[in-house]
Design a protein around this motif. Structure first.
Motif: not given
Length: 58
Positions: A36-58
């Motif tokens: 659910e959280l990833s889906g919300i942030l995906d709508k504004i162009g962000y995805r979770y990066d496990k290595t960085l432990n944060r949401f980043i833009t592609e």
């Protein structure tokens, strides 16, 4: 958690940086699924990066 996606992004990345080792722990504490959280942030162009432990833009 903020309802506005941009505010949510800022909130989540701050929490991940300062308090949580991973997204799973944050989601458990805030009672939201990772999907659910990833889906919300995906709508504004962000995805979770496990290595960085944060949401980043592609």
């Amino acid at each position: 958690m903020p309802k506005d996606p941009v505010m949510l992004l800022s909130f989540v990345n701050m929490k991940l940086r300062d308090y949580y080792q991973d997204l799973e722990s944050l989601c458990r504490d805030y009672e939201i699924t990772m999907k659910e959280l990833s889906g919300i942030l995906d709508k504004i162009g962000y995805r979770y990066d496990k290595t960085l432990n944060r949401f980043i833009t592609e």
